[in-house]
Design an enzyme around this catalytic site. Structure first.
Site, PDB file in Angstrom:
ATOM      1  N   TYR A   1      17.798 -54.182 -17.212  1.00 36.11           N
ATOM      2  CA  TYR A   1      17.011 -55.146 -17.069  1.00 36.11           C
ATOM      3  C   TYR A   1      16.269 -55.743 -16.274  1.00 36.11           C
ATOM      4  CZ  TYR A   1      18.674 -55.259 -21.819  1.00 36.11           C
ATOM      5  OH  TYR A   1      19.346 -55.170 -23.556  1.00 36.11           O
TER       6      TYR A   1
ATOM      7  N   PRO B   1      18.259 -58.794 -32.588  1.00 35.66           N
ATOM      8  CA  PRO B   1      18.711 -59.967 -33.855  1.00 35.66           C
ATOM      9  C   PRO B   1      18.295 -61.043 -34.631  1.00 35.66           C
ATOM     10  CG  PRO B   1      19.793 -61.119 -31.938  1.00 35.66           C
ATOM     11  CD  PRO B   1      19.639 -59.651 -31.830  1.00 35.66           C
ATOM     12  N   LEU B   2      16.747 -61.340 -33.846  1.00 39.57           N
ATOM     13  CA  LEU B   2      16.204 -62.471 -34.215  1.00 39.57           C
ATOM     14  C   LEU B   2      14.834 -61.899 -34.469  1.00 39.57           C
ATOM     15  CD1 LEU B   2      16.860 -66.007 -32.090  1.00 39.57           C
ATOM     16  CD2 LEU B   2      16.856 -65.081 -34.425  1.00 39.57           C
TER      17      LEU B   2
HETATM   18  N1  LIG Z   1      20.500 -51.480 -26.213  1.00 41.18           N
HETATM   19  C1  LIG Z   1      19.510 -51.536 -26.662  1.00 41.18           C
HETATM   20  O1  LIG Z   1      19.145 -50.870 -26.817  1.00 41.18           O
HETATM   21  C2  LIG Z   1      18.422 -53.096 -26.656  1.00 41.18           C
HETATM   22  C3  LIG Z   1      17.231 -53.262 -26.959  1.00 41.18           C
HETATM   23  C4  LIG Z   1      17.263 -54.176 -26.751  1.00 41.18           C
HETATM   24  C5  LIG Z   1      17.289 -55.615 -26.630  1.00 41.18           C
HETATM   25  N2  LIG Z   1      18.915 -55.660 -26.487  1.00 41.18           N
HETATM   26  C6  LIG Z   1      19.003 -56.626 -26.306  1.00 41.18           C
HETATM   27  O2  LIG Z   1      19.446 -57.430 -27.609  1.00 41.18           O
HETATM   28  C7  LIG Z   1      19.739 -59.139 -27.079  1.00 41.18           C
HETATM   29  C8  LIG Z   1      18.418 -59.806 -27.883  1.00 41.18           C
HETATM   30  O3  LIG Z   1      17.453 -59.109 -28.002  1.00 41.18           O
HETATM   31  P1  LIG Z   1      15.715 -60.005 -27.538  1.00 41.18           P
HETATM   32  O4  LIG Z   1      16.246 -61.075 -26.585  1.00 41.18           O
HETATM   33  O5  LIG Z   1      14.757 -59.675 -26.777  1.00 41.18           O
HETATM   34  O6  LIG Z   1      15.320 -60.421 -28.684  1.00 41.18           O
HETATM   35  P2  LIG Z   1      15.850 -61.401 -29.996  1.00 41.18           P
HETATM   36  O7  LIG Z   1      17.438 -62.679 -29.625  1.00 41.18           O
HETATM   37  O8  LIG Z   1      15.925 -60.933 -31.291  1.00 41.18           O
HETATM   38  O9  LIG Z   1      14.703 -62.961 -30.178  1.00 41.18           O
HETATM   39  C9  LIG Z   1      14.340 -63.690 -29.238  1.00 41.18           C
HETATM   40  C10 LIG Z   1      13.373 -63.555 -28.848  1.00 41.18           C
HETATM   41  O10 LIG Z   1      13.097 -65.356 -29.668  1.00 41.18           O
HETATM   42  C11 LIG Z   1      12.532 -65.895 -29.044  1.00 41.18           C
HETATM   43  N3  LIG Z   1      13.949 -67.447 -29.574  1.00 41.18           N
HETATM   44  C12 LIG Z   1      15.071 -67.072 -29.163  1.00 41.18           C
HETATM   45  N4  LIG Z   1      15.756 -68.025 -29.619  1.00 41.18           N
HETATM   46  C13 LIG Z   1      14.896 -68.897 -30.726  1.00 41.18           C
HETATM   47  C14 LIG Z   1      15.009 -69.835 -31.183  1.00 41.18           C
HETATM   48  N5  LIG Z   1      15.907 -70.704 -31.597  1.00 41.18           N
HETATM   49  N6  LIG Z   1      13.194 -70.745 -31.886  1.00 41.18           N
HETATM   50  C15 LIG Z   1      12.599 -69.901 -31.228  1.00 41.18           C
HETATM   51  N7  LIG Z   1      12.276 -68.614 -31.066  1.00 41.18           N
HETATM   52  C16 LIG Z   1      13.689 -68.412 -30.465  1.00 41.18           C
HETATM   53  C17 LIG Z   1      12.892 -66.055 -27.550  1.00 41.18           C
HETATM   54  O11 LIG Z   1      12.560 -66.838 -26.954  1.00 41.18           O
HETATM   55  P3  LIG Z   1      12.764 -67.986 -26.563  1.00 41.18           P
HETATM   56  O12 LIG Z   1      12.840 -67.176 -25.037  1.00 41.18           O
HETATM   57  O13 LIG Z   1      10.800 -69.008 -26.149  1.00 41.18           O
HETATM   58  O14 LIG Z   1      13.297 -69.019 -26.731  1.00 41.18           O
HETATM   59  C18 LIG Z   1      12.503 -64.667 -27.641  1.00 41.18           C
HETATM   60  O15 LIG Z   1      11.689 -64.477 -27.654  1.00 41.18           O
HETATM   61  C19 LIG Z   1      18.476 -58.619 -26.144  1.00 41.18           C
HETATM   62  O16 LIG Z   1      19.154 -60.511 -25.064  1.00 41.18           O
HETATM   63  C20 LIG Z   1      19.430 -57.252 -25.463  1.00 41.18           C
HETATM   64  O17 LIG Z   1      20.814 -57.961 -24.582  1.00 41.18           O
HETATM   65  C21 LIG Z   1      19.175 -54.183 -26.835  1.00 41.18           C
END
Ligand SMILES: NC(=O)c1ccc[n+]([C@@H]2O[C@H](COP(=O)([O-])OP(=O)(O)OC[C@H]3O[C@@H](n4cnc5c(N)ncnc54)[C@H](OP(=O)(O)O)[C@@H]3O)[C@@H](O)[C@H]2O)c1
Length: 281
Positions: free
Chosen positions: A65, A211-212
């Site tokens: 990252y 997760p979202l």
């Molecule tokens: N192992 C892997 O290959 C891999 C791949 C991808 C991700 N990850 C891990 O998974 C974690 C989570 O993934 P992610 O952050 O990409 O996706 P996510 O948690 O599914 O969703 C994040 C997105 O949702 C929005 N969001 C979050 N809370 C919200 C709310 N309460 N209301 C409205 N919008 C909301 C965020 O925008 P805002 O900033 O506007 O809130 C952001 O655009 C990452 O931080 C990383 O640690 C791992």
């Protein structure tokens, strides 16, 4: 609302590290395409501090990252770390540019990832080191050589995998003990049900990424009716469903917003009925 540590249930890694099941994923705190430094660094630091203040004690990051910027950001925001804060990182991806991810399981590269993470995070031991991807071009035994060495030297406490099949989990478990699996999983994408069930049965943590669904609005159609009934948001119900799906699930929702962070942590106090859970499932 109480702090997340007062209301969330916990999960224990090995015998000695207990974390709240509602954690934080820091990947959003990077530049466009998860590349480069985050635009608003001050805000990013405030988000990380607010998470820990609210009781989050499990944070997921990765060498990839930024690359590297995200681990340094965590250090700058949170070091010296609060007692009991568990930071999970990952290695094994080359990042030639924004949104480009190339698995690299070369043992020398893995070794440099581990050493770099220790330095950037400012720790003597990485709590959980996850192989970000298995590199199809390198025998997995080779990839894990430096990891086994780092565990022996006390530089890594626990080891996990990311985006793997049950067959791959078994293959790696024959080489060294692992404690966690991080695969794509949410209410809208359940392709890894078999892996989740395997981890539940075999005492491993399951850490769903996205997760979202990388934006809770994508799940709105499925969730909104039940969200209204709970006076909750789509994001909160999506997380509450995951918490109920299996007790070995640890959540790492990502956000750049303190408001969303607090909203997401509120999911810990939402209890879905069995009927609601089934309807969503
Ligand atoms: N192992 C892997 O290959 C891999 C791949 C991808 C991700 N990850 C891990 O998974 C974690 C989570 O993934 P992610 O952050 O990409 O996706 P996510 O948690 O599914 O969703 C994040 C997105 O949702 C929005 N969001 C979050 N809370 C919200 C709310 N309460 N209301 C409205 N919008 C909301 C965020 O925008 P805002 O900033 O506007 O809130 C952001 O655009 C990452 O931080 C990383 O640690 C791992």
């Amino acid at each position: 609302m109480g702090t997340v540590s007062e209301i969330a249930s916990t999960y224990t890694f090995g015998k000695d590290i207990t974390v709240n099941r509602l954690g934080y994923g820091s990947m959003q705190l990077a530049g466009f395409g998860v590349f480069g430094e985050v635009e608003d660094r001050e805000n990013a630091i405030a988000v990380l501090r607010a998470a820990v203040e609210a009781g989050v004690n499990f944070i997921d990051t990765a060498e990839a990252y930024g690359p590297k910027f995200n681990e340094s950001l965590i250090h700058d925001a949170l070091h010296p770390y609060k007692k009991g804060l568990f930071i999970a990182t990952k290695g094994g991806f080359n990042r030639p540019g924004p949104n480009v991810w190339v698995p690299n399981g070369n043992p020398d590269y893995i070794q440099s990832n581990i050493d770099g993470s220790l330095e950037r995070l400012g720790v003597n031991q990485i709590d959980l080191w996850q192989l970000h991807r298995i590199d199809p071009n390198i025998p997995v035994k080779q990839t894990f050589k430096p990891v086994i060495k780092a565990v022996k030297e006390g530089k890594i406490k626990y080891v996990g995998l990311s985006e793997v099949s049950v067959k791959q989990i078994k293959e790696v478990s024959d080489i060294l003990p692992i404690v966690s699996v991080q695969n794509l999983y949410n209410l809208g994408n359940r392709q890894w049900e078999d892996v989740l069930d395997y981890t539940t049965k075999n005492g491993l943590a399951f850490i769903p990424w996205f997760p979202l669904a990388s934006g809770p609005h994508k799940l709105a159609d499925k969730i909104d009716k039940i969200a209204k009934e709970h006076q909750a948001t789509t994001a909160q119900i999506a997380l509450a469903w995951l918490l109920k799906r299996a007790s070995n699930i640890l959540l790492i929702p990502g956000t750049k917003s303190i408001k969303h962070l607090q909203e997401n942590l509120g999911a810990a106090s939402i209890e879905l009925t069995d009927a609601e859970f089934e309807a969503l499932s």
